[in-house]
Design a protein around this motif. Structure first.
Motif: not given
Length: 805
Positions: A620-621, A598-599, A594, A596, A601-602, A626, A629
Motif C-alpha cells: 500500500g503506502l 494505509t492503516e 497496524t 500496512n 496513516l488512518a 506515510v 503525508k
C-alpha cells in the motif's frame, strides 16, 4: 578484409611513430649543434666587444716613453734629483709593460718585436743620459777655478783687515788727539800709494772669467758637435720605437679584423643550422599534428566505448547495490525476529537444555549476521564509502573483551588463550568498532585453523610521541600455518589458503581486515610456516587520549522508566509486531498495531501518539509516503517523532528516510536497548518543547547518608548536605548555560564537579546520570545532552525534596 585493414592501420601507425622518433632525434642533434654554434658566436661577440688590452698596454708604453723625454728635459733645465728618479721609474714601467705584452703573444715574430722595443727604449735612455752628462761636465769644468778663487776670497779679505788693525794700534799709542786726522791722512796715503787685497782678488776673478769665456768658445764647436750627434742618435731610436709600436698596433688591429671575419663566418654557419632546425621542426610539427588528429579521431571512438562501458558498469553497480539492499532486507527481516525472540526467551528461560538450545540459535543467528555484515562491509570498502570514526576508547578493555568472546570457542577445542598488553596506553582515539572487527577476524581465523596448542593476542608500542602512538597488535597461533606461496592469496576476496579451507568460511574476513588496515594507514604483516603456526601483525597509528572517558551503556543506566507512552507500530511482518509487543510488555507502554501504510496513516489521522515506529517498506503506502503525508498536513501527529524501521543497508535510503521526515532510522535486526534509548530521547524532546513535565520521567530519590554519619556528627552531615544542594544547583545552572553557548568542555567540567558530592551522598542514580553526561558530552547532539541535563535536574530535585523530610 577487416583484419587486413587493421594490419595496415597498425603498420602505418608503427611507421608514423618510427618516423616521429627518428625525426625527433635528428631535430635534437640539429638543435644541439645550432645551440653550440650560437653559444660560440655569442662568446666571440662578447670577447670582441671587450677592450683590446694589448693596445692599451702599447698606449701605456708610449706614454712612459714620452714621460722619459719630459723628465730628462726638465732635468737639463733644473738639475733636481726628482727628475732623474721619475725618468728611471718611467723606464722601469715601460719595461714591465713590454714584458706583460710579450707574455700575451705566442708567435715568434711578435715576441721579437717586443724584445726590439725593449732594447730600443733602453738604448735611447742611455743616449739621453749621455746628453745630460755632457751638459753637466761642461758646466763643472768651466766654473771649477772660479769656484776655488771665490772660496779663497773670504780668507784674503780677512788677512787684509788684520794688517789694518795692527797699524791702527801703533798710531793710537803715540797721539790720541790726532787720531782722526792721521787716519784720514793714512787712508788717503794708502789709496794713492798701493791697491787693496779685495781689488787684487777682483782683478784675478775678472781675468779668470775672461779666460773661461775664451775656453768655452774654444770648446763650443766640439760640444755642439757631440750634442748634435747624440740628439740625432736619440731621434733615430725614437723613430725606431715609434715604428715598432706602430707595427705592434697594426698587428693587433689586423687580429681584430680577422676575429670579426671569423664571427661573420660563425654567424653564417649558425644561420644555416637554425634554418635546418626550423625546417625539421616544422616537419615534426606537421607529422605530430597529423598524428594528433588521427589520435583524436580514435580517442573519440574509444571514449564512446568507455562511456558505454562506464554506463554498463554503473548499471551493474546499481544492480549490485539493489541486490545487496534487497538481500539485506530479506535476510535481516527474519533475522530480526529470530534474534529478537531468542533474546526475549533467554530472559525468561531457566538454565537447562532449552536455554542451551536457545544459546545455539542465538549464536547461529549472530554468525549469520556476521557473514552478512562481512559481505556488506566488503561492498562498502570497495566503493570507498567507509570512513573511520575518531573517538576515545579504552584500548586494554577492547582487547580483553574481544578475547573473552572466543573463550567458549577455544574451550571447545581445548586451546589455551594468552594475552600480553604490557606498556600500551590505556586510552587512544580511533575507530573502536573497526579495530574490534579486525581483531575479531584474526582471532576467529586463528582459533578456526588451530587444532591444538594456543592462540595469543599481544599488543606493544612501536613508537610514541607527545600526541601519537604506533601500536603493534599481534595474533599468534600454533596452528597449521600458511605456505609462503599462499600468503599473498589469503588477502584476496573469496580466497582461502587451501581448497580444504573453503568449507570453513567465505574468504572475506582477511580481505576486509586488510582493507580496514589500509584505511587506518597502517601495515599488515604475516609470518608463517606450514605446521609451525602463524602470526598476523598489525602496525596501526592512533592518537593518544589524556582523559578517561567511560562508555556508559544505556542498558546499565536504568535512569528512565518508560511509562504512559502511546506508540504506533506499523509493519507488514507479524513476527516483528509480536517482537515489539513482547519488548513493550516490560514497560507501561500502550502499543497500537497496524499491518500496512494505509492503516498506519488512518491511525495517525485519528489518534494522538507520543511516537510512531514505521517500517520503510510496506504494502500500500510505504513508510516514507506515510511520514511525508503526516508532516505535510496539520493533523494531530504532524510534530510527533517517528522512527524508521528498515532492513536496508543503503546509505541513500537512510538519507532519504531522514529527508522525508523521520527523526531516527533503526536497522534490523535492532538492539532492544537501542530502540528504547531512541524512544526515550525523542519523546523527551517533545515534552521539553511543550514545556510540560515529562510524564515518562520518574524521579528516583535514591541516596544514603549513612556513610556521612560514619564520618562525622549531625552538624557535619547537615553541612555536607547543604554543600551538595548549593553546589549542585549552581552546577545545573552552569550546565544549562553551557548548552545555550554550546560549550562541550564546560559540560564535562560541571558534571565532574557534581560527582564528588553525589558520591558522598551515595546518590547512585544521580552519579550514573552525571557519568553518562560526562561520557557523552563529546558525542551526542546538544538536544540529546539537554535531555540528560533535564534528567539530572529531575533526580536532583527528587533528592532535594526527600532531604527536606
Amino acid at each position: 578484409m577487416a583484419r587486413f585493414k587493421l594490419n595496415n592501420r597498425l603498420t602505418l601507425a608503427w611507421i608514423v611513430n618510427l618516423a616521429l622518433i627518428v625525426l625527433t632525434v635528428v631535430i635534437s642533434v640539429a638543435g644541439y649543434k645550432a645551440y653550440q654554434r650560437l653559444n660560440n658566436m655569442v662568446s666571440e661577440l662578447q670577447q670582441n666587444a671587450e677592450q683590446n688590452f694589448n693596445l692599451l698596454i702599447l698606449k701605456d708604453v708610449s706614454f712612459y716613453v714620452n714621460e722619459m723625454e719630459t723628465q730628462i728635459d726638465a732635468y737639463r733645465n733644473n738639475s733636481k734629483p726628482d727628475y732623474i728618479r721619475n725618468f728611471n721609474a718611467s723606464l722601469d714601467n715601460s719595461q714591465y709593460l713590454i714584458d706583460s705584452l710579450k707574455a700575451n703573444y705566442t708567435k715568434d715574430e711578435m715576441i721579437a718585436l717586443c724584445d726590439s722595443l725593449s732594447f730600443l727604449i733602453k738604448e735611447r735612455a742611455k743616449v739621453q743620459t749621455k746628453l745630460t752628462a755632457i751638459n753637466s761636465d761642461l758646466l763643472e769644468n768651466t766654473l771649477e777655478d772660479l769656484t776655488q778663487k771665490i772660496e779663497a776670497l773670504p780668507k784674503a779679505i780677512s788677512e787684509a783687515d788684520t794688517l789694518k788693525e795692527t797699524t791702527r794700534k801703533i798710531g793710537f799709542g803715540t797721539k790720541v788727539t790726532n787720531l782722526f786726522r792721521k787716519k784720514e791722512n793714512r787712508i788717503k796715503a794708502d789709496t794713492t800709494v798701493a791697491p787693496t787685497q779685495s781689488e787684487i782678488l777682483q782683478t784675478e776673478i775678472m781675468s779668470e772669467l775672461a779666460k773661461a769665456k775664451e775656453e768655452s768658445k774654444e770648446k763650443g764647436s766640439e760640444l755642439r758637435y757631440q750634442l748634435s750627434t747624440l740628439e740625432k742618435e736619440s731621434q733615430v731610436f725614437q723613430n725606431k720605437i715609434i715604428d715598432v709600436i706602430n707595427a705592434l698596433e697594426s698587428h693587433e688591429l689586423e687580429e681584430g679584423r680577422d676575429h670579426v671575419k671569423d664571427i661573420q663566418g660563425l654567424a653564417n654557419d649558425t644561420n644555416r643550422e637554425v634554418v635546418i632546425f626550423s625546417a625539421l621542426s616544422s616537419a615534426l610539427l606537421l607529422i605530430t599534428l597529423i598524428s594528433q588528429l588521427n589520435y583524436v579521431g580514435r580517442n573519440r571512438k574509444y571514449q564512446a566505448v568507455l562511456r558505454e562501458a562506464k554506463k554498463n558498469a554503473e548499471e551493474l553497480a546499481d544492480a549490485k547495490e539493489k541486490f545487496l539492499a534487497n538481500m539485506s532486507h530479506e535476510i535481516r527481516t527474519p533475522m530480526n525476529a529470530i534474534s529478537g525472540f531468542t533474546n526475549q526467551l533467554l530472559k525468561t528461560t531457566a538454565p537447562g537444555e532449552q536455554k542451551d538450545q536457545l544459546e545455539i540459535i542465538k549464536s547461529s543467528s549472530d554468525h549469520l549476521l556476521h557473514l552478512l555484515n562481512d559481505i556488506l562491509d566488503f561492498s562498502k570498502l570497495h566503493a570507498n564509502k567507509v570512513k573511520l570514526n575518531k573517538e576515545a576508547f579504552d584500548l586494554k578493555l577492547l582487547l580483553n573483551d574481544t578475547m573473552r568472546i572466543f573463550e567458549e570457542m577455544a574451550d571447545e577445542k581445548g586451546l589455551k588463550l594468552k594475552t600480553s598488553f604490557d606498556g600500551i596506553p590505556n586510552y587512544v582515539i580511533g575507530d573502536e568498532h573497526r579495530l574490534r572487527q579486525i581483531i575479531l577476524n584474526l582471532l576467529h581465523n586463528a582459533i578456526k585453523f588451530t587444532p591444538k596448542g594456543y592462540v595469543e593476542l599481544s599488543a606493544s608500542v612501536v613508537s610514541k610521541s607527545a600526541e601519537n602512538v604506533s601500536l603493534r597488535i599481534s595474533v599468534k597461533d600454533s596452528g597449521v600455518g600458511i605456505p609462503k606461496n599462499k600468503q599473498a592469496k589469503i588477502f584476496e576476496e573469496f580466497e582461502q589458503a587451501t581448497v580444504a579451507d573453503e568449507a570453513k568460511g567465505t574468504g572475506l574476513g582477511l580481505a576486509i581486515s586488510a582493507m580496514l588496515v589500509k584505511l587506518h594507514e597502517g601495515e599488515f604483516l604475516i609470518e608463517s610456516e606450514p605446521d609451525q603456526g602463524t602470526e598476523m601483525i598489525l602496525i596501526l597509528p592512533f592518537t593518544l587520549s589524556q582523559s578517561i572517558k567511560e562508555e556508559v551503556k544505556s542498558k546499565d543506566e536504568n535512569l528512565i522508566h518508560l511509562s504512559g507512552i502511546a506508540v504506533l507500530v506499523a509493519d507488514d511482518e507479524p513476527f516483528n509486531l509480536k517482537l515489539l509487543e513482547t519488548i513493550f510488555k516490560t514497560h507501561d507502554i500502550k502499543m497500537v498495531q497496524t499491518h500496512n501504510g494505509t492503516e498506519a496513516l488512518a491511525a495517525l489521522e485519528t489518534q494522538v501518539f507520543d511516537i510512531a515506529i514505521l517500517d520503510v517498506k510496506m504494502p500500500g503506502l510505504s513508510g516514507l509516503e506515510v511520514v511525508r503525508k503526516v508532516r505535510a498536513g496539520k493533523g494531530k501527529n504532524s510534530q510527533t517523532p517517528m522512527i524508521a524501521l528498515t532492513a536496508t543497508v543503503s546509505e541513500q535510503e537512510m538519507k532519504e528516510s531522514l529527508a522525508s521526515g523521520f527523526n531516527r532510522v533503526l536497522r534490523k535486526p535492532f538492539d532492544e536497548n537501542a530502540l528504547l534509548e531512541m524512544i526515550r530521547v525523542e519523546t523527551m524532546k517533545t515534552k521539553m518543547k511543550s514545556s510540560s513535565a515529562p510524564k515518562m520521567v520518574k524521579a528516583v530519590a535514591k541516596f544514603d547518608l549513612s556513610g556521612l554519619r560514619e564520618m562525622g556528627d549531625d552538624d557535619f552531615v547537615k553541612e555536607m548536605v547543604s554543600i551538595f544542594k548549593s553546589s549542585s544547583a549552581r552546577s545545573i545552572e552552569n550546565l544549562k548555560k553551557a548548552i545555550q553557548l554550546k560549550i562541550r568542555e564546560s559540560l564535562k567540567n560541571e558534571a565532574h564537579k557534581m560527582l564528588p558530592p553525589a558520591r558522598h551522598l551515595s546518590a547512585t542514580d544521580l552519579v550514573k546520570a552525571l557519568e553518562a553526561l560526562q561520557a557523552k558530552a563529546d558525542k551526542e547532539t546538544f538536544d540529546e545532552l539537554s535531555i540528560r541535563i533535564a534528567e539530572i535536574e529531575t533526580i536532583y530535585n527528587g533528592i532535594k525534596e526527600a532531604l527536606k523530610g
